[in-house]
Design an enzyme around this catalytic site. Structure first.
Site, PDB file in Angstrom:
ATOM      1  N   LYS A   1       1.773   2.116  -5.103  1.00 20.74           N
ATOM      2  CA  LYS A   1       2.315   1.554  -6.350  1.00 20.74           C
ATOM      3  C   LYS A   1       1.385   1.835  -7.525  1.00 20.74           C
ATOM      4  CE  LYS A   1       2.335  -2.471  -4.357  1.00 20.74           C
ATOM      5  NZ  LYS A   1       2.036  -2.087  -2.948  1.00 20.74           N
TER       6      LYS A   1
ATOM      7  N   GLN B   1       1.930  -6.066  -3.299  1.00 21.26           N
ATOM      8  CA  GLN B   1       2.416  -6.192  -1.906  1.00 21.26           C
ATOM      9  C   GLN B   1       3.707  -5.363  -1.716  1.00 21.26           C
ATOM     10  OE1 GLN B   1       1.285  -9.513  -3.435  1.00 21.26           O
ATOM     11  NE2 GLN B   1      -0.606  -8.595  -2.761  1.00 21.26           N
TER      12      GLN B   1
ATOM     13  N   GLY C   1      -4.530  -4.370  -3.831  1.00 21.42           N
ATOM     14  CA  GLY C   1      -5.508  -3.313  -4.076  1.00 21.42           C
ATOM     15  C   GLY C   1      -4.736  -2.075  -4.476  1.00 21.42           C
ATOM     16  N   HIS C   2      -4.709  -1.785  -5.772  1.00 26.29           N
ATOM     17  CA  HIS C   2      -3.925  -0.652  -6.281  1.00 26.29           C
ATOM     18  C   HIS C   2      -4.879   0.458  -6.724  1.00 26.29           C
ATOM     19  CE1 HIS C   2      -0.368  -3.554  -7.278  1.00 26.29           C
ATOM     20  NE2 HIS C   2      -0.683  -3.532  -6.002  1.00 26.29           N
TER      21      HIS C   2
ATOM     22  N   ASP D   1       0.809  -1.221   0.000  1.00 24.65           N
ATOM     23  CA  ASP D   1       0.000   0.000   0.000  1.00 24.65           C
ATOM     24  C   ASP D   1       0.846   1.277   0.000  1.00 24.65           C
ATOM     25  OD1 ASP D   1      -2.251  -1.643   0.097  1.00 24.65           O
ATOM     26  OD2 ASP D   1      -2.216  -1.691   2.279  1.00 24.65           O
TER      27      ASP D   1
HETATM   28  P1  GDP Z   1      -0.787   0.332  -3.534  1.00 23.23           P
HETATM   29  O1  GDP Z   1      -1.401  -0.935  -3.058  1.00 23.23           O
HETATM   30  O2  GDP Z   1       0.671   0.389  -3.281  1.00 23.23           O
HETATM   31  O3  GDP Z   1      -1.126   0.651  -4.960  1.00 23.23           O
HETATM   32  O4  GDP Z   1      -1.431   1.490  -2.657  1.00 23.23           O
HETATM   33  P2  GDP Z   1      -3.009   1.654  -2.261  1.00 23.23           P
HETATM   34  O5  GDP Z   1      -3.749   2.061  -3.474  1.00 23.23           O
HETATM   35  O6  GDP Z   1      -3.472   0.444  -1.540  1.00 23.23           O
HETATM   36  O7  GDP Z   1      -2.917   2.804  -1.181  1.00 23.23           O
HETATM   37  C1  GDP Z   1      -2.399   4.051  -1.492  1.00 23.23           C
HETATM   38  C2  GDP Z   1      -3.492   5.110  -1.238  1.00 23.23           C
HETATM   39  O8  GDP Z   1      -2.898   6.391  -1.177  1.00 23.23           O
HETATM   40  C3  GDP Z   1      -4.521   5.188  -2.348  1.00 23.23           C
HETATM   41  O9  GDP Z   1      -5.750   5.545  -1.779  1.00 23.23           O
HETATM   42  C4  GDP Z   1      -3.997   6.321  -3.244  1.00 23.23           C
HETATM   43  O10 GDP Z   1      -5.031   6.971  -3.958  1.00 23.23           O
HETATM   44  C5  GDP Z   1      -3.404   7.235  -2.214  1.00 23.23           C
HETATM   45  N1  GDP Z   1      -2.242   8.037  -2.649  1.00 23.23           N
HETATM   46  C6  GDP Z   1      -1.225   7.692  -3.486  1.00 23.23           C
HETATM   47  N2  GDP Z   1      -0.302   8.670  -3.536  1.00 23.23           N
HETATM   48  C7  GDP Z   1      -0.732   9.651  -2.709  1.00 23.23           C
HETATM   49  C8  GDP Z   1      -0.194  10.911  -2.283  1.00 23.23           C
HETATM   50  O11 GDP Z   1       0.889  11.318  -2.689  1.00 23.23           O
HETATM   51  N3  GDP Z   1      -0.935  11.629  -1.398  1.00 23.23           N
HETATM   52  C9  GDP Z   1      -2.121  11.201  -0.917  1.00 23.23           C
HETATM   53  N4  GDP Z   1      -2.762  11.973  -0.040  1.00 23.23           N
HETATM   54  N5  GDP Z   1      -2.655  10.017  -1.284  1.00 23.23           N
HETATM   55  C10 GDP Z   1      -1.969   9.258  -2.143  1.00 23.23           C
HETATM   56  P1  IMO Z   2      -0.934  -4.184  -2.255  1.00 22.37           P
HETATM   57  O1  IMO Z   2      -0.517  -4.749  -3.578  1.00 22.37           O
HETATM   58  C1  IMO Z   2      -0.936  -4.603   2.078  1.00 22.37           C
HETATM   59  C2  IMO Z   2      -0.958  -8.679   3.673  1.00 22.37           C
HETATM   60  C3  IMO Z   2      -2.177  -9.128   4.443  1.00 22.37           C
HETATM   61  C4  IMO Z   2      -1.539 -10.071   5.434  1.00 22.37           C
HETATM   62  C5  IMO Z   2      -0.456 -10.745   4.598  1.00 22.37           C
HETATM   63  C6  IMO Z   2      -0.857 -12.091   4.009  1.00 22.37           C
HETATM   64  O2  IMO Z   2      -2.224  -3.444  -2.291  1.00 22.37           O
HETATM   65  O3  IMO Z   2       0.174  -3.424  -1.612  1.00 22.37           O
HETATM   66  P2  IMO Z   2      -2.438 -12.785   1.985  1.00 22.37           P
HETATM   67  O4  IMO Z   2      -3.888 -12.549   1.752  1.00 22.37           O
HETATM   68  O5  IMO Z   2      -1.552 -12.240   0.937  1.00 22.37           O
HETATM   69  O6  IMO Z   2      -2.109 -14.226   2.296  1.00 22.37           O
HETATM   70  O7  IMO Z   2      -2.107 -11.981   3.355  1.00 22.37           O
HETATM   71  O8  IMO Z   2      -0.153  -9.849   3.539  1.00 22.37           O
HETATM   72  N1  IMO Z   2      -1.224  -8.163   2.299  1.00 22.37           N
HETATM   73  C7  IMO Z   2      -1.162  -6.873   1.966  1.00 22.37           C
HETATM   74  N2  IMO Z   2      -0.959  -5.777   2.730  1.00 22.37           N
HETATM   75  N3  IMO Z   2      -1.092  -4.477   0.742  1.00 22.37           N
HETATM   76  C8  IMO Z   2      -1.265  -5.566  -0.038  1.00 22.37           C
HETATM   77  O9  IMO Z   2      -1.265  -5.499  -1.375  1.00 22.37           O
HETATM   78  C9  IMO Z   2      -1.361  -6.835   0.580  1.00 22.37           C
HETATM   79  N4  IMO Z   2      -1.550  -8.095   0.121  1.00 22.37           N
HETATM   80  C10 IMO Z   2      -1.455  -8.894   1.186  1.00 22.37           C
HETATM   81  O10 IMO Z   2      -2.810  -8.036   5.056  1.00 22.37           O
HETATM   82  O11 IMO Z   2      -0.905  -9.335   6.438  1.00 22.37           O
HETATM   83 MG    MG Z   3      -2.933  -1.599  -1.811  1.00 19.61          MG
END
Ligand code: GDP
Ligand code: IMO
Ligand code: MG
Length: 421
Positions: free
Chosen positions: A15, A222, A39-40, A12
């Site tokens: 990415k 991840q 979840g991207h 998270d």
């Molecule tokens: P990922 O799994 O690495 O793709 O990240 P996630 O999407 O799970 O979580 C990142 C969250 O931060 C998302 O809700 C993005 O929309 C948000 N986000 C990304 N870059 C920025 C930033 O520079 N500032 C803020 N406030 N939010 C951001």
């Molecule tokens: P993105 O791509 C954050 C975590 C779960 C748990 C561990 C194992 O959005 O960054 P799993 O279901 O993979 O067997 O769970 O890994 N986890 C993540 N945490 N971002 C993710 O993906 C994750 N995918 C799995 O919360 O701790």
């Molecule tokens: Mg994510």
């Protein structure tokens, strides 16, 4: 130029946003590991897209997206995601390819994932319950069912029957209702029909793309600290989000990679259980959670929040050979008087600068902080020189500590809220 985007923390990091930005310079975007546990999030204009299995590059018209052999695919989740994207106006057409070597997530994988967590109780991993662990377990136990099996219904039927026979023996032990092979076959026969147009030998396809010198962007899911080998085992996922996973998960040779971009969040978050030395369990942690909207993009769970841990980032830079850092969510730290950064750990009275392999040891590590002065606002800033001086000091310290240049700074969730250096 072929780039790889991976997470340097516990996932998270943002990415999705960085892949979206770098997609403009790529022709083909490929996911190499994980599954619908990812979840991207990508924010374009007033729309928010959350990608789980389909590469984030799909949002750019004309780009080709590949789900590589290292990914585990839940067809149900895939078809739902595809529908959601189409409902939001994304034309997928023939731009999506699924590796015939990728393994399938089956209904029993999801059930066992959830059941195992329930049995573990307070020592559970905190998985996303998407069946990821059990699917990779079957892959490595050499009993998995692959996407190419969808192309031969006789083979599919007999593999489902064989697997269900074995699984049902375990069901008794786990106190789960036994599975009906016939029902699963009917369900997957329907998926086979729907997935068929996308199934390809992506190993040959991707190598053709490489040979023709078209640009490839690898999209990691991840984060490095969730890697099954290099992360905080057993509180990890079951795949390799680190750089090696990009080769085994696509069939491309290491020479096909020119640059590794590590996405680093300006603070740290973690979903699920396991050690997190710089975690803030106080009001400040909650403040960061609220301001950063730190709730899981896949499960909606509140993310644990804490200060930036540079021992973690430096470790990720080392094992992945990181060339550039994309620093995200700097704006979330706006308005704080002081900001702490973890630069080492205290373990049994000694200062250490590495991540211990023994979980029991890592759990006892106390963060050693360096304090930075806060800043007013970085929200939406587009030029590096326009950032407040203290924010620049923060960034330059990260570069110095990790020994890697911060080439992208994200100052908001939107596509345009980005500084390129
Ligand atoms: P990922 O799994 O690495 O793709 O990240 P996630 O999407 O799970 O979580 C990142 C969250 O931060 C998302 O809700 C993005 O929309 C948000 N986000 C990304 N870059 C920025 C930033 O520079 N500032 C803020 N406030 N939010 C951001
Ligand atoms: P993105 O791509 C954050 C975590 C779960 C748990 C561990 C194992 O959005 O960054 P799993 O279901 O993979 O067997 O769970 O890994 N986890 C993540 N945490 N971002 C993710 O993906 C994750 N995918 C799995 O919360 O701790
Ligand atoms: Mg994510």
């Amino acid at each position: 130029m072929n780039r790889l985007v991976l997470g340097a923390q516990w996932g998270d990091e943002g990415k999705g946003k960085i892949v979206d930005i770098l997609t403009e310079e790529a022709d083909v975007i490929v996911r190499y590991q994980g599954g619908s546990n990812a979840g991207h999030t990508v924010c374009v204009s007033d729309k928010t897209f959350i990608l789980h299995l389909i590469p984030s590059g799909i949002l750019h018209p004309e780009k080709i997206c590949v789900i590589g052999n290292g990914v585990v695919i839940d067809p149900k989740s895939f078809l739902e995601e595809k529908q959601t994207l189409e409902d939001l106006g994304i034309d997928i057409g023939e731009r999506l390819l699924i590796s015939e070597k990728a393994h399938l997530v089956m209904p029993y994988h999801k059930e066992f994932d959830a059941r195992r967590e329930a049995i573990l109780g307070s020592s559970k991993i905190g998985t996303t319950k998407r069946g990821i662990g059990p699917a990779y377990t079957d892959k490595h136990a050499r009993m998995g069912i692959r996407v190419c099996d969808l192309l031969n219904l006789e083979v599919l039927k007999s593999k489902i029957e064989e697997n269900v026979k074995e699984i049902n023996r375990l069901c008794e032990l786990y106190e789960i209702e036994p599975f009906d092979a016939g029902k699963i076959f009917d369900e997957y026969r329907d998926y086979a029909e729907k997935l068929k147009p996308y199934i390809r030998n992506t190993v040959y396809y991707l190598n053709g793309v490489f040979k023709n010198k078209r640009n490839i962007l690898f999209e990691g899911a991840q984060g490095s600290m969730l890697d099954v080998d290099f992360g905080t085992y057993p509180f990890v996922t079951s795949s390799h989000p680190t750089v090696g996973g990009a080769f085994t998960g696509t069939g491309l040779p290491y020479k096909a990679l020119d640059s590794v971009v590590a996405v680093v969040k300006a603070y740290t978050t973690r979903v699920g259980n396991g050690p997190f030395p710089s975690e803030l369990t106080n009001e400040l942690g909650q403040k960061i959670r609220d301001k950063g909207a730190e709730y899981g993009a896949t499960t909606g769970r509140p993310r644990r929040c804490g200060w930036l841990d540079l021992v973690v980032v430096k470790y990720a830079a080392m094992i992945n050979g990181v060339d550039e850092i994309a620093l995200t969510k700097l704006d979330v730290l706006d308005g704080l008087d002081e900001i702490e950064v973890c630069v080492g750990y205290e373990y049994e009275g000694k200062k250490i600068g590495y991540i211990p392999s023994q979980l029991e040891e890592f759990e006892k590590c106390k963060p050693i902080y360096k304090t930075f002065k806060g800043w007013d606002s970085t929200k939406g800033v587009l030029n590096y020189d326009d950032l407040p001086e203290n924010a620049r000091k923060y960034i330059e310290y990260i570069e110095w500590f990790v020994g890697v240049k911060v080439s992208i700074v994200s100052t908001g969730a939107k596509r345009e809220e980005t500084i390129r250096r």
